[in-house]
Motif scaffolding. Structure first.
Motif, PDB file in Angstrom:
ATOM      1  N   LEU A  50      70.913  85.550  31.527  1.00 55.21           N
ATOM      2  CA  LEU A  50      71.184  84.354  32.322  1.00 55.21           C
ATOM      3  C   LEU A  50      70.190  84.210  33.456  1.00 55.21           C
ATOM      4  O   LEU A  50      69.626  83.138  33.686  1.00 55.21           O
ATOM      5  CB  LEU A  50      72.615  84.425  32.872  1.00 55.21           C
ATOM      6  N   VAL A  51      69.934  85.306  34.185  1.00 55.44           N
ATOM      7  CA  VAL A  51      69.023  85.263  35.329  1.00 55.44           C
ATOM      8  C   VAL A  51      67.589  84.962  34.870  1.00 55.44           C
ATOM      9  O   VAL A  51      66.888  84.149  35.476  1.00 55.44           O
ATOM     10  CB  VAL A  51      69.074  86.592  36.103  1.00 55.44           C
ATOM     11  N   GLY A  52      67.166  85.600  33.777  1.00 59.20           N
ATOM     12  CA  GLY A  52      65.831  85.308  33.256  1.00 59.20           C
ATOM     13  C   GLY A  52      65.688  83.867  32.816  1.00 59.20           C
ATOM     14  O   GLY A  52      64.637  83.257  32.973  1.00 59.20           O
ATOM     15  N   LEU A  87      59.686  76.972  43.420  1.00 58.50           N
ATOM     16  CA  LEU A  87      60.906  76.418  42.837  1.00 58.50           C
ATOM     17  C   LEU A  87      61.947  77.499  42.572  1.00 58.50           C
ATOM     18  O   LEU A  87      63.156  77.291  42.794  1.00 58.50           O
ATOM     19  CB  LEU A  87      60.576  75.686  41.530  1.00 58.50           C
ATOM     20  N   SER A  88      61.482  78.651  42.112  1.00 56.06           N
ATOM     21  CA  SER A  88      62.413  79.742  41.823  1.00 56.06           C
ATOM     22  C   SER A  88      63.069  80.263  43.094  1.00 56.06           C
ATOM     23  O   SER A  88      64.280  80.535  43.114  1.00 56.06           O
ATOM     24  CB  SER A  88      61.683  80.889  41.106  1.00 56.06           C
ATOM     25  N   GLU A  89      62.261  80.405  44.165  1.00 55.74           N
ATOM     26  CA  GLU A  89      62.804  80.970  45.404  1.00 55.74           C
ATOM     27  C   GLU A  89      63.699  79.978  46.156  1.00 55.74           C
ATOM     28  O   GLU A  89      64.530  80.395  46.970  1.00 55.74           O
ATOM     29  CB  GLU A  89      61.659  81.420  46.316  1.00 55.74           C
ATOM     30  N   ILE A  90      63.544  78.694  45.885  1.00 58.49           N
ATOM     31  CA  ILE A  90      64.387  77.691  46.575  1.00 58.49           C
ATOM     32  C   ILE A  90      65.509  77.221  45.650  1.00 58.49           C
ATOM     33  O   ILE A  90      66.688  77.530  45.867  1.00 58.49           O
ATOM     34  CB  ILE A  90      63.533  76.499  47.063  1.00 58.49           C
ATOM     35  N   VAL A  91      65.143  76.497  44.600  1.00 54.39           N
ATOM     36  CA  VAL A  91      66.155  75.950  43.694  1.00 54.39           C
ATOM     37  C   VAL A  91      66.813  77.056  42.878  1.00 54.39           C
ATOM     38  O   VAL A  91      68.046  77.075  42.696  1.00 54.39           O
ATOM     39  CB  VAL A  91      65.522  74.897  42.758  1.00 54.39           C
ATOM     40  N   GLY A  92      65.996  77.989  42.388  1.00 49.96           N
ATOM     41  CA  GLY A  92      66.529  79.063  41.547  1.00 49.96           C
ATOM     42  C   GLY A  92      67.543  79.932  42.271  1.00 49.96           C
ATOM     43  O   GLY A  92      68.609  80.257  41.727  1.00 49.96           O
ATOM     44  N   LEU A  93      67.232  80.330  43.511  1.00 53.73           N
ATOM     45  CA  LEU A  93      68.175  81.144  44.282  1.00 53.73           C
ATOM     46  C   LEU A  93      69.459  80.383  44.571  1.00 53.73           C
ATOM     47  O   LEU A  93      70.557  80.970  44.576  1.00 53.73           O
ATOM     48  CB  LEU A  93      67.521  81.599  45.586  1.00 53.73           C
ATOM     49  N   TRP A  94      69.341  79.083  44.827  1.00 47.38           N
ATOM     50  CA  TRP A  94      70.545  78.270  45.059  1.00 47.38           C
ATOM     51  C   TRP A  94      71.422  78.249  43.802  1.00 47.38           C
ATOM     52  O   TRP A  94      72.644  78.422  43.883  1.00 47.38           O
ATOM     53  CB  TRP A  94      70.134  76.853  45.450  1.00 47.38           C
ATOM     54  N   LEU A  95      70.801  78.041  42.638  1.00 54.97           N
ATOM     55  CA  LEU A  95      71.564  78.062  41.395  1.00 54.97           C
ATOM     56  C   LEU A  95      72.218  79.419  41.171  1.00 54.97           C
ATOM     57  O   LEU A  95      73.395  79.517  40.802  1.00 54.97           O
ATOM     58  CB  LEU A  95      70.643  77.729  40.210  1.00 54.97           C
ATOM     59  N   VAL A 146      67.237  91.442  39.941  1.00 53.88           N
ATOM     60  CA  VAL A 146      66.696  91.114  38.620  1.00 53.88           C
ATOM     61  C   VAL A 146      65.942  89.784  38.680  1.00 53.88           C
ATOM     62  O   VAL A 146      64.887  89.617  38.057  1.00 53.88           O
ATOM     63  CB  VAL A 146      67.834  91.049  37.582  1.00 53.88           C
ATOM     64  N   PHE A 147      66.467  88.845  39.443  1.00 57.93           N
ATOM     65  CA  PHE A 147      65.825  87.538  39.594  1.00 57.93           C
ATOM     66  C   PHE A 147      64.428  87.685  40.196  1.00 57.93           C
ATOM     67  O   PHE A 147      63.463  87.065  39.722  1.00 57.93           O
ATOM     68  CB  PHE A 147      66.703  86.646  40.475  1.00 57.93           C
TER      69      PHE A 147
END
Length: 508
Positions: free
Chosen positions: A46-48, A102-110, A128-129
């Motif tokens: 899921l995280v990947g 995007l990963s550090e902003i949107v991805g972490l929020w998700l 893991v993220f």
């Protein structure tokens, strides 16, 4: 003749890689599940997947980069190849930074606020993220190096690294299962990141040692080259988005009406079909550089011959490989997963394999479209057909609630897409009707046979390995006889026999 031998040699390298890595990967997937457990294995995937959401542009740029490098190599202009490589590296660095942000902003929020992750595993999921982001960042920067290795047809190195990676993954899983008693998920994700970083370094070093000036980075400022790469990639991106959007959107629609069992069955069917289709993609990978280069060199007759030959060979190989799976789907799934595999798995597997039959025929055709360039109309039509499955799936499930009808509609749309690709190929290259009809006559009887086998297999009882072997051998004998005596040209049969004698028996 030298071109055919290069393709044959590269195909052998890639098949050896696929045989070894697929066998190792099938065992590794079971070992990972047992080592991590169902919950942590789900968290890892899921995280990947969150990071993969932001990788569309990289996927589009990858095929674009290889296409432009192949054209540069065909021009025999080392300086031009170096310019293309440096510009593509600039673009991939921008892509890597974009994915990182995007990963550090949107991805972490998700990850922390939207996804359903157990609270006690949230810290592990965040670690893991971060490991996944680092792996993706390095992987994006590796794409131009990967592309030039494939464009230069150095398949032996590509195959060796793939085998080493597969063995290393298995070694990591086994060592964790035997010696690590702490948080295995974190350790596994960290070691997988280290493995991917080291494999990327191997690609960097190999390119530096073998391609010298062409991979020597210079800050390239050509606006024309930048626009060409971005313009071509933007239309490739449309195709990528349509493929992913259609598959993921169809899965979501089926989930709304039929629940998660359907998604589990789709996942299993995709793994089985993917394992078989990977062999075909390896063969097509060996053809792709010369398909692009022959068009760039204005060798149109050779280009057409290569495309149709690659399409036929891919289809014949896939037919040979998929017959045992179509016949013994139920038995194979029981042997692999146990008796309690999800409902719909058998039917979905057969339908997705038939879809992959169409893909095996179509792969060289879309590679030709990429070689020709000006893919705006081509990608628009492909995207429209791919996305048409979404309203169809919704209406079918709304009124019929039959997931098999949805998969059948997807199969019909893919057949329509194959017809469009053949038409586009014929019209852009002004191919004679006689050439195309000869191609159709060589594949059509086997095509009908494979598609008829899926419904007929419902009436064949496979009660063990012996039954599967007997039925498969009978069908394989018919298929191989057809391919040898009708599907292949006499010159192709002679070349294959010569290759077998030289490689296996040591005869010239």
């Amino acid at each position: 003749m030298s071109g055919n031998r290069t393709i044959a040699k590269n195909t052998i390298y890639l098949y050896c890689r696929m045989l070894l890595t697929m066998g190792i990967a099938l065992y590794t997937s079971r070992a990972v599940l047992q080592t991590l457990g169902v919950r942590d294995f789900g968290v890892y995937n899921l995280v990947g997947g969150v990071v993969v959401l932001f990788s569309f542009l990289n996927n589009a740029m990858s095929s674009s980069t290889q296409r432009f490098l192949n054209i540069g190599i065909a021009s025999k202009d080392s300086k031009r190849v170096g310019q293309i490589f440096s510009m593509s590296l600039n673009i991939h660095f921008l892509i890597a930074i974009t994915i990182l942000v995007l990963s550090e902003i949107v991805g972490l929020w998700l990850l922390n606020h939207q996804l359903n992750i157990p609270k006690e595993r949230l810290l592990a999921a965040n670690l893991v993220f971060q490991f996944s982001i680092a792996t993706t960042f390095v992987g994006v920067l590796k794409v131009p190096y990967d592309a030039i290795i494939l464009a230069r047809e150095r398949m032996s190195f590509y195959a060796v690294v793939g085998i080493i990676q597969a063995v290393a993954r298995l070694a990591i899983v086994m060592s964790i299962s035997m010696s690590i008693t702490q948080d295995r998920l974190i350790v596994y994700a960290f070691l997988m990141m280290i493995l991917d970083v080291f494999s990327s370094i191997a690609f960097f070093v190999y390119c530096k040692l073998n391609f010298g000036y062409q991979v020597h980075y210079r800050f390239e400022k050509s606006k024309e080259l930048f626009r060409s790469l971005i313009s071509f990639s933007s239309w490739s991106l449309l195709g990528q988005v349509s493929v992913v959007g259609s598959s993921q959107g169809m899965g979501m629609i089926l989930n709304v009406f039929a629940g998660v069992v359907v998604n589990a069955a789709l996942g299993i069917a995709g793994q089985v079909s993917g394992a078989v289709y990977n062999f075909i993609s390896s063969a097509q990978m060996a053809f792709n550089p010369q398909i692009v280069q022959t068009y760039a060199e204005n060798k149109h007759e050779r280009h057409v011959k290569l495309v149709l030959q690659a399409s036929r060979f891919s289809f014949f190989l896939f037919a040979i490989l998929c017959i045992p799976v179509l016949l013994g789907t139920d038995y194979i799934l029981t042997l692999w997963l146990g008796a309690n595999y999800p409902q719909y798995s058998v039917g979905f597997t057969r339908l997705i394999i038939l879809t992959s039959v169409l893909t095996s025929l179509a792969g060289p055709l879309w590679m030709s479209a990429y070689a020709v360039g000006n893919i705006k109309r081509y990608q628009f039509c492909v995207a429209a057909v791919n996305l048409a499955v979404l309203p169809i799936a919704y209406l079918v499930m709304l009124y019929k609630r039959d997931p098999f009808l949805v998969m059948g509609a997807k199969l019909l749309l893919d057949m329509l897409l194959l017809i469009f690709r053949v038409y586009y190929f014929k019209s852009r290259l002004l191919i004679k009707n006689s050439v195309l009809m000869l191609y159709v006559r060589r594949i059509l009887p086997l095509f009908v046979m494979v598609f008829a086998l899926a419904p007929l297999s419902e009436f064949i009882s496979i009660n063990g390995l012996g039954d599967l072997l007997i039925y498969s051998l009978c069908c394989e004998a018919v298929v191989c006889g057809y391919v040898f005596f009708w599907g292949l040209r006499r010159s192709e049969v002679a070349n294959i026999l010569t290759l077998v004698k030289s490689k296996i028996f040591g005869l010239t």
